[in-house]
Design an enzyme around this catalytic site. Structure first.
Site, PDB file in Angstrom:
ATOM      1  N   HIS A  74      38.586  32.875  53.587  1.00  0.00           N
ATOM      2  CA  HIS A  74      39.663  31.947  53.042  1.00  0.00           C
ATOM      3  C   HIS A  74      40.763  32.608  53.754  1.00  0.00           C
ATOM      4  O   HIS A  74      40.680  33.683  54.153  1.00  0.00           O
ATOM      5  CB  HIS A  74      40.269  32.480  51.641  1.00  0.00           C
ATOM      6  CG  HIS A  74      39.093  31.233  50.783  1.00  0.00           C
ATOM      7  ND1 HIS A  74      38.665  31.034  49.410  1.00  0.00           N
ATOM      8  CD2 HIS A  74      38.118  30.065  51.317  1.00  0.00           C
ATOM      9  CE1 HIS A  74      37.674  30.244  49.716  1.00  0.00           C
ATOM     10  NE2 HIS A  74      37.298  30.050  49.554  1.00  0.00           N
ATOM     11  N   TYR A 203      45.272  31.377  41.825  1.00  0.00           N
ATOM     12  CA  TYR A 203      46.627  32.573  41.733  1.00  0.00           C
ATOM     13  C   TYR A 203      47.388  31.780  40.190  1.00  0.00           C
ATOM     14  O   TYR A 203      48.627  31.235  40.778  1.00  0.00           O
ATOM     15  CB  TYR A 203      47.005  33.604  41.710  1.00  0.00           C
ATOM     16  CG  TYR A 203      46.170  33.968  42.091  1.00  0.00           C
ATOM     17  CD1 TYR A 203      45.590  33.874  43.514  1.00  0.00           C
ATOM     18  CD2 TYR A 203      45.710  35.839  41.869  1.00  0.00           C
ATOM     19  CE1 TYR A 203      44.440  34.564  43.955  1.00  0.00           C
ATOM     20  CE2 TYR A 203      44.419  36.310  42.147  1.00  0.00           C
ATOM     21  CZ  TYR A 203      44.584  35.815  43.537  1.00  0.00           C
ATOM     22  OH  TYR A 203      43.136  36.520  43.775  1.00  0.00           O
ATOM     23  N   PRO A 294      42.190  43.563  38.458  1.00  0.00           N
ATOM     24  CA  PRO A 294      41.328  42.969  39.788  1.00  0.00           C
ATOM     25  C   PRO A 294      42.562  41.669  39.989  1.00  0.00           C
ATOM     26  O   PRO A 294      41.670  41.411  41.358  1.00  0.00           O
ATOM     27  CB  PRO A 294      40.028  42.183  38.336  1.00  0.00           C
ATOM     28  CG  PRO A 294      40.571  42.287  37.035  1.00  0.00           C
ATOM     29  CD  PRO A 294      41.212  43.704  36.880  1.00  0.00           C
ATOM     30  N   LYS A 298      40.916  44.456  44.105  1.00  0.00           N
ATOM     31  CA  LYS A 298      41.266  45.238  45.162  1.00  0.00           C
ATOM     32  C   LYS A 298      39.938  46.569  44.958  1.00  0.00           C
ATOM     33  O   LYS A 298      39.856  47.707  45.730  1.00  0.00           O
ATOM     34  CB  LYS A 298      42.261  46.232  45.197  1.00  0.00           C
ATOM     35  CG  LYS A 298      43.364  45.644  46.265  1.00  0.00           C
ATOM     36  CD  LYS A 298      42.948  45.883  47.484  1.00  0.00           C
ATOM     37  CE  LYS A 298      43.749  44.977  48.332  1.00  0.00           C
ATOM     38  NZ  LYS A 298      43.447  43.537  49.102  1.00  0.00           N
ATOM     39  N   TYR A 386      46.409  42.021  50.403  1.00  0.00           N
ATOM     40  CA  TYR A 386      45.488  40.957  49.903  1.00  0.00           C
ATOM     41  C   TYR A 386      44.944  41.071  50.708  1.00  0.00           C
ATOM     42  O   TYR A 386      43.500  41.323  50.431  1.00  0.00           O
ATOM     43  CB  TYR A 386      45.846  39.905  49.073  1.00  0.00           C
ATOM     44  CG  TYR A 386      44.859  39.035  49.163  1.00  0.00           C
ATOM     45  CD1 TYR A 386      45.263  38.194  47.645  1.00  0.00           C
ATOM     46  CD2 TYR A 386      44.202  38.228  49.583  1.00  0.00           C
ATOM     47  CE1 TYR A 386      44.168  37.868  47.189  1.00  0.00           C
ATOM     48  CE2 TYR A 386      43.331  37.251  48.868  1.00  0.00           C
ATOM     49  CZ  TYR A 386      43.095  36.935  47.394  1.00  0.00           C
ATOM     50  OH  TYR A 386      42.365  36.347  46.802  1.00  0.00           O
TER      51      TYR A 386
HETATM   52  C1  LIG Z   1      33.161  43.583  34.826  1.00  0.00           C
HETATM   53  C2  LIG Z   1      34.012  43.559  36.057  1.00  0.00           C
HETATM   54  C3  LIG Z   1      34.523  43.030  36.751  1.00  0.00           C
HETATM   55  C4  LIG Z   1      35.171  43.180  37.671  1.00  0.00           C
HETATM   56  N1  LIG Z   1      35.443  42.594  38.711  1.00  0.00           N
HETATM   57  C5  LIG Z   1      36.237  42.496  39.541  1.00  0.00           C
HETATM   58  C6  LIG Z   1      36.735  41.362  40.296  1.00  0.00           C
HETATM   59  O1  LIG Z   1      36.839  40.508  40.046  1.00  0.00           O
HETATM   60  N2  LIG Z   1      37.396  41.725  41.418  1.00  0.00           N
HETATM   61  C7  LIG Z   1      37.849  43.326  42.356  1.00  0.00           C
HETATM   62  O2  LIG Z   1      37.784  44.005  43.361  1.00  0.00           O
HETATM   63  N3  LIG Z   1      36.684  44.343  41.068  1.00  0.00           N
HETATM   64  C8  LIG Z   1      36.670  43.770  40.683  1.00  0.00           C
HETATM   65  N4  LIG Z   1      35.688  45.041  39.824  1.00  0.00           N
HETATM   66  C9  LIG Z   1      35.453  46.095  39.867  1.00  0.00           C
HETATM   67  C10 LIG Z   1      34.887  46.440  40.927  1.00  0.00           C
HETATM   68  O3  LIG Z   1      33.574  45.891  40.411  1.00  0.00           O
HETATM   69  C11 LIG Z   1      34.292  47.838  41.187  1.00  0.00           C
HETATM   70  O4  LIG Z   1      35.443  48.422  41.761  1.00  0.00           O
HETATM   71  C12 LIG Z   1      33.472  48.300  42.124  1.00  0.00           C
HETATM   72  O5  LIG Z   1      32.075  47.870  41.020  1.00  0.00           O
HETATM   73  C13 LIG Z   1      33.630  49.914  42.341  1.00  0.00           C
HETATM   74  O6  LIG Z   1      32.207  50.654  42.122  1.00  0.00           O
HETATM   75  P1  LIG Z   1      31.802  51.533  42.830  1.00  0.00           P
HETATM   76  O7  LIG Z   1      30.125  51.507  42.947  1.00  0.00           O
HETATM   77  O8  LIG Z   1      33.118  52.634  42.990  1.00  0.00           O
HETATM   78  O9  LIG Z   1      31.400  51.451  41.358  1.00  0.00           O
HETATM   79  P2  LIG Z   1      29.889  51.106  40.391  1.00  0.00           P
HETATM   80  O10 LIG Z   1      29.803  49.488  40.347  1.00  0.00           O
HETATM   81  O11 LIG Z   1      30.944  51.039  38.489  1.00  0.00           O
HETATM   82  O12 LIG Z   1      28.494  51.779  40.714  1.00  0.00           O
HETATM   83  C14 LIG Z   1      28.682  52.534  39.849  1.00  0.00           C
HETATM   84  C15 LIG Z   1      27.140  52.737  39.493  1.00  0.00           C
HETATM   85  O13 LIG Z   1      27.251  54.724  38.884  1.00  0.00           O
HETATM   86  C16 LIG Z   1      26.289  54.376  38.095  1.00  0.00           C
HETATM   87  N5  LIG Z   1      25.526  55.444  36.991  1.00  0.00           N
HETATM   88  C17 LIG Z   1      26.519  55.812  36.676  1.00  0.00           C
HETATM   89  N6  LIG Z   1      26.754  56.754  35.752  1.00  0.00           N
HETATM   90  C18 LIG Z   1      25.676  57.078  36.207  1.00  0.00           C
HETATM   91  C19 LIG Z   1      24.800  58.780  36.187  1.00  0.00           C
HETATM   92  N7  LIG Z   1      25.446  59.721  35.166  1.00  0.00           N
HETATM   93  N8  LIG Z   1      24.231  58.920  36.985  1.00  0.00           N
HETATM   94  C20 LIG Z   1      23.215  57.803  37.604  1.00  0.00           C
HETATM   95  N9  LIG Z   1      24.110  56.708  38.169  1.00  0.00           N
HETATM   96  C21 LIG Z   1      25.236  56.341  36.948  1.00  0.00           C
HETATM   97  C22 LIG Z   1      26.232  53.085  37.647  1.00  0.00           C
HETATM   98  O14 LIG Z   1      24.958  52.351  36.744  1.00  0.00           O
HETATM   99  C23 LIG Z   1      25.772  51.996  38.724  1.00  0.00           C
HETATM  100  O15 LIG Z   1      25.052  51.452  39.606  1.00  0.00           O
HETATM  101  C24 LIG Z   1      35.219  44.630  37.993  1.00  0.00           C
HETATM  102  C25 LIG Z   1      34.377  45.220  37.010  1.00  0.00           C
HETATM  103  C26 LIG Z   1      33.805  45.003  35.829  1.00  0.00           C
HETATM  104  C27 LIG Z   1      33.476  45.991  34.985  1.00  0.00           C
END
Ligand SMILES: Cc1cc2nc3c(=O)[nH]c(=O)nc-3n(C[C@H](O)[C@H](O)[C@H](O)COP(=O)(O)OP(=O)(O)OC[C@H]3O[C@@H](n4cnc5c(N)ncnc54)[C@H](O)[C@@H]3O)c2cc1C
Length: 402
Positions: A74, A203, A294, A298, A386
């Site tokens: 996009h 948006y 969200p 980011k 963005y």
């Molecule tokens: C419902 C929802 C919708 C979202 N929508 C958007 C969006 O539209 N746009 C956007 O930019 N961002 C969005 N986000 C944010 C984005 O998804 C996150 O920023 C992203 O997932 C971050 O990645 P991460 O790997 O840091 O964390 P996570 O994806 O949370 O991964 C962390 C992992 O660690 C695991 N874990 C937790 N505790 C433990 C433990 N004690 N031991 C071992 N493993 C563990 C979890 O199960 C998970 O698999 C959304 C978040 C949520 C919750």
């Protein structure tokens, strides 16, 4: 059971899985420990807008093939208010940069498949995870899996375990500083089995609340509406959601296509930063250290930026013995994190209907919307944030962001 590796990665979200892939590419060992099952993490519906830098890193580690085939590039977004649409031509305003629409769920599937193909350890359903000896260069992760207790010794622990993980809590309270803001609204999101009604994301600011028309592919739409923070999903029949989407996204001559709802959930909106992102041999990355609302798309992109910088520091450390990259990791990440915090707050306040706002606040909001839709300089600033600021050390420094 005792084992040793160079980097113990806690969490197999995008941050942990990508860090594992980056390290493997440079011949470094890691073990990834995940609390949930493979099926669970591959079905979790979350983000879907990838910055140019995120796309580049995924290609670089060898997981970009399906993204390039199925993702949608996009080059702009629409801002809609008062029933009119205003196009922000992001690529034109940023020297050709763009975003890719490709679901986080698909990225996780691609990264898990890649990890398993490399034969590097990825352990699911690890429970009672604890991290210890963080002030030494021989830290340890303890966990239990399938009824057996395990001890994983390593040089470095990467805390990629998301907002509710255990790693951030292992940093002493007198070292950790936390900044937090709750918003008086949440997002109700649906995944719908229907082709998008738009070529680029819309948006919408509306007196009944914000709405977003996003997508996951040419056949699946992702749509959101602003709801009360404590609202119950049981209050929202599919038809009630569609009715609100029709009302808030309405624009003359434009039609919203409805389809079966595949998933429906409510996500609270919060801003959160924990500093520093390093304590001894523990490095936090992604949602473990920060959360953004969200609206700026980011969250996932910041997680990718963190582990890209951590990966660079670790390659340097294990390669030449220099810990310069690791020393600057926290400060370097936090400069980008705070920029994304501001941008996400800016987009959120510009587009949502704040029940606590007075008339004066609403006029300011309208003035801001008018400004980004009429001034090239204001639109360029929105576009630059963005599509995402550059990731590399040299170019980020040139932008005052590295
Ligand atoms: C419902 C929802 C919708 C979202 N929508 C958007 C969006 O539209 N746009 C956007 O930019 N961002 C969005 N986000 C944010 C984005 O998804 C996150 O920023 C992203 O997932 C971050 O990645 P991460 O790997 O840091 O964390 P996570 O994806 O949370 O991964 C962390 C992992 O660690 C695991 N874990 C937790 N505790 C433990 C433990 N004690 N031991 C071992 N493993 C563990 C979890 O199960 C998970 O698999 C959304 C978040 C949520 C919750």
């Amino acid at each position: 059971m005792s084992e040793r590796t160079q980097v113990a990665i806690v969490g197999a979200g995008p941050a942990g899985l990508l860090l594992g892939a980056l390290l493997h590419r440079h011949g470094l060992e890691s073990v990834i420990l995940e609390a949930r099952s493979r099926e669970y993490i591959e079905a979790r519906i979350r983000a879907g807008v990838l910055e140019q830098g995120t796309v580049d890193v995924l290609r670089e580690v060898g997981v970009g093939e399906r993204m390039d085939r199925e993702g949608l590039v996009h080059s702009g977004i629409y801002l809609r208010f008062d029933g009119s649409s205003h196009h922000i031509p992001m690529s034109e305003l940023t020297g050709g940069r763009s975003v890719m629409i490709y679901g986080q769920t698909e990225i996780v599937k691609d990264l898990v498949a890649h990890r398993l193909q490399t034969g590097m350890p990825l352990r699911f359903e690890c429970h009672a995870v604890t991290v210890d000896r963080l002030s030494s260069d021989q830290p340890v992760v303890r966990y239990s899996q399938g009824g057996t207790d395990h001890e994983l010794e390593c040089n470095i622990i990467a805390g990629c375990d998301g907002f509710h993980g255990v790693c951030r809590g292992a940093i002493p309270a007198d070292v950790l500083h936390v900044w937090e803001r709750e918003y008086p609204f949440a997002w109700l999101g649906i995944l719908a089995d229907v082709g998008p009604s738009t070529d680029e994301l819309i948006y919408a600011q509306h007196e009944q609340g914000f709405a977003l028309h996003s997508m996951r592919s040419l056949k699946v739409s992702r749509l959101y509406i602003q709801v009360e923070p404590d609202d119950d999903i049981a209050n929202w029949s599919d038809q009630r959601v569609w009715d609100q989407l029709h009302a808030r996204l309405a624009s003359e001559g434009w039609e919203l296509n409805e389809g079966p709802v595949l998933e429906k959930s409510i996500t609270p909106m919060r801003s959160f930063v924990a500093e520093p992102m390093r304590y001894g041999s523990l490095f936090l990355a992604g949602d473990a250290a920060h959360i953004v609302p969200p609206t700026g798309a980011k969250g996932l992109n910041l997680a990718v930026a963190d582990v890209t910088m951590l990966g660079e520091g670790l390659v340097e450390y294990f390669g030449s013995g220099s810990d310069a990259g690791l020393q600057e990791y926290s400060d370097r990440c936090l400069r980008r994190v705070w920029r994304a915090q501001h941008f996400s707050w800016f987009m959120t306040t510009m587009l949502h209907t704040n029940p606590r706002d007075d008339d004066y606040g609403r006029r300011l909001q309208r003035s801001q919307l008018d400004y980004v839709c009429s001034s090239q300089a204001a639109a360029a600033s929105l576009a630059e944030n963005y599509v995402g600021l550059p990731l590399t050390r040299a170019s980020a420094t040139a932008l005052g962001n590295g």
